[in-house]
Design an enzyme around this catalytic site. Structure first.
Site, PDB file in Angstrom:
ATOM      1  N   CYS A  84      -3.235  36.357 -14.997  1.00 16.34           N
ATOM      2  CA  CYS A  84      -2.871  35.505 -16.117  1.00 16.34           C
ATOM      3  C   CYS A  84      -3.427  34.124 -15.805  1.00 16.34           C
ATOM      4  CB  CYS A  84      -1.351  35.447 -16.239  1.00 16.34           C
ATOM      5  SG  CYS A  84      -0.789  34.155 -17.352  1.00 16.34           S
ATOM      6  N   ASP A  94      -3.030  34.268  29.744  1.00  7.11           N
ATOM      7  CA  ASP A  94      -3.878  33.956  28.586  1.00  7.11           C
ATOM      8  C   ASP A  94      -4.653  32.670  28.809  1.00  7.11           C
ATOM      9  OD1 ASP A  94      -2.441  36.000  27.618  1.00  7.11           O
ATOM     10  OD2 ASP A  94      -1.802  35.000  25.768  1.00  7.11           O
ATOM     11  N   TYR A 111     -12.620  60.009  20.558  1.00  6.23           N
ATOM     12  CA  TYR A 111     -12.382  61.447  20.674  1.00  6.23           C
ATOM     13  C   TYR A 111     -13.647  62.277  20.843  1.00  6.23           C
ATOM     14  CZ  TYR A 111     -13.058  61.184  15.580  1.00  6.23           C
ATOM     15  OH  TYR A 111     -13.543  60.927  14.344  1.00  6.23           O
ATOM     16  N   SER A 117     -17.089  66.916   8.759  1.00  2.04           N
ATOM     17  CA  SER A 117     -15.633  66.799   8.662  1.00  2.04           C
ATOM     18  C   SER A 117     -15.035  68.123   9.139  1.00  2.04           C
ATOM     19  CB  SER A 117     -15.207  66.469   7.244  1.00  2.04           C
ATOM     20  OG  SER A 117     -15.630  67.492   6.404  1.00  2.04           O
ATOM     21  N   LEU A 118     -13.733  68.199   9.150  1.00  2.00           N
ATOM     22  CA  LEU A 118     -13.073  69.391   9.669  1.00  2.00           C
ATOM     23  C   LEU A 118     -12.467  70.187   8.531  1.00  2.00           C
ATOM     24  CD1 LEU A 118     -11.163  67.645  12.579  1.00  2.00           C
ATOM     25  CD2 LEU A 118     -13.017  69.287  12.868  1.00  2.00           C
ATOM     26  N   CYS A 170       2.481  29.580 -17.176  1.00  2.00           N
ATOM     27  CA  CYS A 170       3.157  30.873 -17.342  1.00  2.00           C
ATOM     28  C   CYS A 170       4.464  30.865 -16.552  1.00  2.00           C
ATOM     29  CB  CYS A 170       2.237  31.980 -16.844  1.00  2.00           C
ATOM     30  SG  CYS A 170       3.056  33.573 -16.640  1.00  2.00           S
ATOM     31  N   GLU A 225      -5.432  67.771  20.019  1.00  3.82           N
ATOM     32  CA  GLU A 225      -5.438  66.308  19.944  1.00  3.82           C
ATOM     33  C   GLU A 225      -4.679  65.869  18.698  1.00  3.82           C
ATOM     34  OE1 GLU A 225      -9.519  65.042  19.836  1.00  3.82           O
ATOM     35  OE2 GLU A 225     -10.043  66.257  21.580  1.00  3.82           O
ATOM     36  N   LYS A 255      -2.992  70.294   9.786  1.00  2.00           N
ATOM     37  CA  LYS A 255      -2.350  69.138   9.150  1.00  2.00           C
ATOM     38  C   LYS A 255      -0.849  69.309   8.983  1.00  2.00           C
ATOM     39  CE  LYS A 255      -5.427  67.143   6.127  1.00  2.00           C
ATOM     40  NZ  LYS A 255      -5.826  65.848   5.683  1.00  2.00           N
ATOM     41  N   CYS A 285      -0.595  38.460 -21.055  1.00  2.06           N
ATOM     42  CA  CYS A 285       0.407  38.422 -20.000  1.00  2.06           C
ATOM     43  C   CYS A 285       1.779  38.818 -20.548  1.00  2.06           C
ATOM     44  CB  CYS A 285       0.458  37.015 -19.420  1.00  2.06           C
ATOM     45  SG  CYS A 285       1.799  36.765 -18.261  1.00  2.06           S
ATOM     46  N   GLU A 302     -12.157  56.875  16.108  1.00  3.29           N
ATOM     47  CA  GLU A 302     -11.495  56.464  14.887  1.00  3.29           C
ATOM     48  C   GLU A 302     -11.044  55.013  15.025  1.00  3.29           C
ATOM     49  OE1 GLU A 302     -11.408  59.082  12.831  1.00  3.29           O
ATOM     50  OE2 GLU A 302      -9.878  58.726  11.317  1.00  3.29           O
ATOM     51  N   GLU A 320      -5.584  31.319  31.583  1.00  2.00           N
ATOM     52  CA  GLU A 320      -6.663  31.492  32.549  1.00  2.00           C
ATOM     53  C   GLU A 320      -7.828  32.232  31.892  1.00  2.00           C
ATOM     54  OE1 GLU A 320      -7.263  30.148  35.212  1.00  2.00           O
ATOM     55  OE2 GLU A 320      -8.945  31.360  35.952  1.00  2.00           O
ATOM     56  N   ASP A 367      -5.236  58.845  11.492  1.00  2.00           N
ATOM     57  CA  ASP A 367      -5.542  58.624  10.089  1.00  2.00           C
ATOM     58  C   ASP A 367      -6.211  57.262   9.926  1.00  2.00           C
ATOM     59  OD1 ASP A 367      -5.704  59.139   7.465  1.00  2.00           O
ATOM     60  OD2 ASP A 367      -3.581  58.884   7.024  1.00  2.00           O
ATOM     61  N   ARG A 424     -19.236  56.825   8.975  1.00  2.00           N
ATOM     62  CA  ARG A 424     -19.671  58.193   8.763  1.00  2.00           C
ATOM     63  C   ARG A 424     -20.614  58.294   7.560  1.00  2.00           C
ATOM     64  NH1 ARG A 424     -17.247  62.340   5.759  1.00  2.00           N
ATOM     65  NH2 ARG A 424     -17.935  64.371   6.480  1.00  2.00           N
ATOM     66  N   LYS A 429      -9.393  72.115  18.936  1.00  2.00           N
ATOM     67  CA  LYS A 429     -10.817  72.396  19.166  1.00  2.00           C
ATOM     68  C   LYS A 429     -10.957  73.410  20.303  1.00  2.00           C
ATOM     69  CE  LYS A 429     -11.665  67.485  18.276  1.00  2.00           C
ATOM     70  NZ  LYS A 429     -11.988  66.168  18.805  1.00  2.00           N
ATOM     71  N   ASP A 458      -8.598  32.193  28.689  1.00  4.67           N
ATOM     72  CA  ASP A 458      -9.251  31.253  27.780  1.00  4.67           C
ATOM     73  C   ASP A 458     -10.109  30.257  28.550  1.00  4.67           C
ATOM     74  OD1 ASP A 458      -8.014  32.512  25.721  1.00  4.67           O
ATOM     75  OD2 ASP A 458      -6.430  31.007  25.446  1.00  4.67           O
ATOM     76  N   CYS A 503       4.086  35.508 -20.565  1.00  6.91           N
ATOM     77  CA  CYS A 503       3.880  34.307 -21.388  1.00  6.91           C
ATOM     78  C   CYS A 503       2.977  34.544 -22.583  1.00  6.91           C
ATOM     79  CB  CYS A 503       3.299  33.188 -20.533  1.00  6.91           C
ATOM     80  SG  CYS A 503       1.576  33.469 -20.073  1.00  6.91           S
ATOM     81  N   LYS A 519      -4.553  63.878  15.132  1.00  3.59           N
ATOM     82  CA  LYS A 519      -5.512  63.529  14.096  1.00  3.59           C
ATOM     83  C   LYS A 519      -5.167  62.143  13.567  1.00  3.59           C
ATOM     84  CE  LYS A 519      -7.994  65.300  10.126  1.00  3.59           C
ATOM     85  NZ  LYS A 519      -7.985  64.074   9.350  1.00  3.59           N
TER      86      LYS A 519
HETATM   87  S1  IVH Z   1     -13.255  65.613  15.704  1.00  2.00           S
HETATM   88  C1  IVH Z   1     -16.896  67.772  13.829  1.00  2.00           C
HETATM   89  N1  IVH Z   1     -10.964  64.647  16.533  1.00  2.00           N
HETATM   90  O1  IVH Z   1     -10.776  63.624  11.086  1.00  2.00           O
HETATM   91  C2  IVH Z   1     -15.563  67.289  14.157  1.00  2.00           C
HETATM   92  N2  IVH Z   1     -11.698  64.099  14.353  1.00  2.00           N
HETATM   93  O2  IVH Z   1     -12.232  65.661   8.884  1.00  2.00           O
HETATM   94  C3  IVH Z   1     -15.517  65.829  14.286  1.00  2.00           C
HETATM   95  N3  IVH Z   1     -10.207  62.586  13.135  1.00  2.00           N
HETATM   96  O3  IVH Z   1     -13.921  62.482  10.148  1.00  2.00           O
HETATM   97  C4  IVH Z   1     -14.176  65.243  14.265  1.00  2.00           C
HETATM   98  N4  IVH Z   1      -8.700  62.379  14.724  1.00  2.00           N
HETATM   99  O4  IVH Z   1     -12.296  60.809  11.125  1.00  2.00           O
HETATM  100  C5  IVH Z   1     -11.844  64.720  15.515  1.00  2.00           C
HETATM  101  N5  IVH Z   1      -8.958  63.834  17.396  1.00  2.00           N
HETATM  102  C6  IVH Z   1      -9.845  63.902  16.397  1.00  2.00           C
HETATM  103  C7  IVH Z   1      -9.669  63.209  15.190  1.00  2.00           C
HETATM  104  C8  IVH Z   1     -10.615  63.334  14.170  1.00  2.00           C
HETATM  105  C9  IVH Z   1      -9.053  62.008  13.502  1.00  2.00           C
HETATM  106  C10 IVH Z   1     -10.821  62.427  11.800  1.00  2.00           C
HETATM  107  C11 IVH Z   1     -12.264  62.024  11.812  1.00  2.00           C
HETATM  108  C12 IVH Z   1     -13.010  63.059  11.013  1.00  2.00           C
HETATM  109  C13 IVH Z   1     -11.908  63.737  10.282  1.00  2.00           C
HETATM  110  C14 IVH Z   1     -12.229  65.226  10.173  1.00  2.00           C
END
Ligand code: IVH
Length: 672
Positions: free
Chosen positions: A431, A38, A230, A87-88, A436, A118, A319, A413, A178, A40, A122, A141, A295, A42, A416, A120
């Site tokens: 408050c 670290d 991704y 979205s998916l 209090c 893959e 999911k 509150c 993500e 080095e 969050d 997005r 996919k 810095d 108090c 997903k």
């Molecule tokens: S592909 C058109 N791959 O899930 C497809 N999405 O509702 C584009 N997400 O908005 C998304 N992991 O935020 C893809 N391995 C993954 C993902 C992923 C998380 C999220 C992403 C997207 C939402 C899909």
């Protein structure tokens, strides 16, 4: 040498140094395998900063010094996505997934296809534009067509490559991925916010979203955001023989952070197996996932399948079922924190959910109650995903008692009776009565807490009694207590009174950083208190500091600087400080230059329990010798101190080959 020539040399020197630093950021943040220390790193960073300061015209946008640049903006610019960020569609069961697979098979008219499976993540979806190999713009997005330009915030994520070093597939390309926060990092962020009196984030995803949407990039820089990639897109990618698996492999080669947790599947059953396995092991991951994404791998086949208005036909989110139960809301109570923030808490008919017994759930703020349209007596759905705190997600209105009334947040509150105020732009009511009792008690508890003055025998019950009897109104009063006063409190004898006074006596000598933290200045957590103590070396110099002076300190932002300054303007606070001074509480730091201390620059992680030290004491000893203590093991960690009960941190230390010290070895080390 001509002036021209030397300028060219400096340009080369800056470029080489930037390239070198980018490589080490990659080794550290993406591969988790640093090659230099670290210090080095810095040192090289400072060298580049100095060169750039002297030659500001040579500062490149992708210079590693420019990750946290610029001032807060007023609003984000809009960015139009070249292809919509869709979205998916979701499936939740094997049957639903097999339905999806049937449609894919039909859409492809019998030709062979394979899936890529893959995780997903969050978090929050982002799209990054690279032009001539350099990161130039990043966006959220938004509504799918246009998002917010959050380039400055994204640049602060150290695993995000500012420049790629292999040849790009097109002059302009987009990486989609993500941004997220590890579970442990989220917990410590919230712990710190609780201590600083700031509202808590509900989950890592909200914390990530809130951070990316903040207009001040210094906030993003201070939060532990991570990135995972991704998707790759450039004009024409669909027709050039690319696939999703080829994209991921290319992204990884180009230096993007890509998860290794993907695999291809020739049969629907293999994708189902992937979903099952990941669902079983999801709690073991350091970050949150809410399912898998399946996919069709080949991009030509993806094009053949096409899109509905909202989502691709070639992919689905598969999911995990959230663990969910029904129970009854029997009441809503209000908690008043030490900053006066009032948090509504749902009191529930006890239920068991994902292995724990639950009777309460935070409702965060009144907007949340309104959003859910929550009423007393309602039957509600409670969910717990991964290992997050249980959350009320919906009301079953079909069984709502007909005479139920909406919950109205009181204007006064509960502790108090003082007025509650909701400032513009805030979601919480506070408050405003400084006397209090709930706030006084909260402040005293914070002052006495383990991370602050560590006054062991001063627990919540005793604090309540002392405040109720009017013996103590602020931390300064603690030091004027007499044995008699304490001994006459209900169920307190002389012995415990002695114990308290002894603990108070000991606390007079706590290090300055603990005193600063203990004062409970808004936004000043334990880390900031340490920085302040090191910089100012005494409470009086800190008190005299101007906002400008405070802001020049690394790690102290404008919000904190203002809050510190404000704290020392309030007469009530000055009175507390004078009481503490009179009581003989130490206001000065020990005077030793940090870099001469024996453990200077060494990084420690503590895990498990030790016989002769609490965690706090062990950490204090390390810091007093110039070392630092962090919460998680990385390849930058020098020592892991492990006692009985050590868990995953110890495993990780072993797998990274980090020196592990048991208690006797640790004792020896700190006795040097
Ligand atoms: S592909 C058109 N791959 O899930 C497809 N999405 O509702 C584009 N997400 O908005 C998304 N992991 O935020 C893809 N391995 C993954 C993902 C992923 C998380 C999220 C992403 C997207 C939402 C899909």
């Amino acid at each position: 040498m001509s002036k021209e020539g030397s300028h060219r040399d400096i340009r080369k020197q800056i470029e080489d140094l930037s390239q070198d630093l980018r490589r080490h950021e990659y080794l550290y943040y993406v591969l988790n395998a640093p090659e230099i220390s670290d210090e080095e790193f810095d040192r090289r960073m400072r060298e580049l900063e100095t060169l750039e300061k002297k030659n500001p015209e040579l500062i490149a946008l992708d210079s590693p010094t420019q990750r946290v640049g610029g001032q807060p903006t007023k609003e984000f610019a809009s960015v139009r996505h070249p292809v919509p960020m869709l979205s998916l569609a979701n499936v939740y069961s094997e049957e639903e997934f097999l339905e999806f697979d049937r449609r894919v098979k039909e859409g492809l008219g019998g030709s062979h296809y394979r899936y890529i499976c893959e995780l997903k993540y969050d978090g929050i979806a982002v799209s990054l534009l690279y032009q001539n190999s350099r990161f130039t713009q990043g966006a959220t997005r938004g509504d799918g067509q246009t998002g917010d330009d959050i380039t400055a915030n994204l640049k602060t994520i150290r695993s995000l490559p500012l420049k790629i070093n292999i040849s790009p597939p097109a002059s302009d390309f987009y990486m989609r991925g993500e941004v997220y926060m590890d579970k442990a990092a989220f917990e410590s962020l919230n712990d710190r916010r609780a201590l600083e009196g700031n509202p808590l984030f509900a989950n890592p995803r909200n914390a990530t979203g809130g951070t990316l949407k903040n207009l001040d990039p210094r906030i993003a820089a201070s939060r532990p955001l991570k990135l995972v990639s991704y998707g790759l897109w450039f004009p024409g990618i669909e027709t050039q023989g690319w696939s999703q698996s080829k994209s991921l492999t290319w992204l990884e080669e180009a230096g993007f952070p890509v998860s290794r947790e993907w695999q291809t599947a020739n049969e629907a059953q293999e994708a189902i197996q992937f979903w099952r396995d990941r669902g079983t092991h999801r709690a073991e991951l350091p970050y949150e996932i809410d399912g898998t994404v399946i996919k069709v791998d080949d991009f030509t086949q993806q094009e053949r399948l096409g899109y509905t208005a909202k989502s691709p036909r070639w992919a689905t989110a598969f999911k995990f079922k959230a663990q969910r139960v029904r129970t009854k809301l029997v009441g809503i109570t209000l908690q008043v924190g030490r900053t006066g923030a009032v948090t509504p808490v749902a009191e529930l008919e006890p239920v068991s959910l994902a292995g724990s017994h639950i009777r309460r759930a935070t409702l965060h703020n009144e907007d949340e109650i309104q959003r859910l349209d929550l009423r007393l007596g309602d039957t509600i759905y409670l969910e717990k995903g991964g290992d997050v705190i249980p959350k009320i997600i919906a009301v079953d209105e079909s069984v709502r008692p007909s005479d139920s009334k909406p919950f109205i947040m009181p204007d006064f509150c509960p502790a108090c009776g003082g007025s509650l105020l909701r400032s513009a732009g805030e979601v919480i009511r506070r408050c405003v009565n400084l006397s209090c009792p709930a706030q006084i008690q909260g402040n005293l508890a914070h002052f006495a807490s383990r991370g602050a003055m560590d006054i062991e025998s001063l627990g919540w019950k005793l604090i309540e009694q002392l405040v109720a009897e009017g013996l103590v109104k602020d931390p300064g009063d603690l030091y004027t207590l007499s044995i008699d006063q304490v001994a006459t409190l209900e169920r307190k004898g002389e012995k415990s009174a002695h114990k308290l006074l002894e603990a108070l006596g000991k606390s007079r000598n706590q290090p300055l950083e603990r005193l600063i933290f203990a004062l409970g200045i808004r936004h000043v957590g334990a880390g900031a208190a340490r920085v302040l103590a090191r910089h100012f070396k005494s409470l009086d110099t800190l008190q005299a500091a101007t906002i400008e002076e405070l802001q020049t300190i690394h790690d102290i932002g404008s919000v904190m600087a203002q809050s510190i300054h404000q704290y020392f303007q309030a007469p009530a606070n000055l009175e507390i400080i004078e009481k503490l001074r009179r009581a003989g509480v130490r206001f000065e730091a020990e005077n030793k230059p940090d870099n001469e201390l024996p453990l200077a620059g060494k990084s420690f992680v503590l895990t498990g329990t030790l016989d002769n030290f609490t965690r706090e004491q062990a950490a204090d000893s390390i810091r007093a010798l110039g070392g630092n203590v962090t919460g998680s093991v990385s390849s930058k960690t020098d020592y892991v101190v492990a006692g009985p009960g050590a868990g995953s941190k110890l495993d990780r230390a072993r797998s990274l080959g980090i020196t592990v010290l048991d208690e006797p070895a640790f004792k020896k080390l700190i006795e040097i």
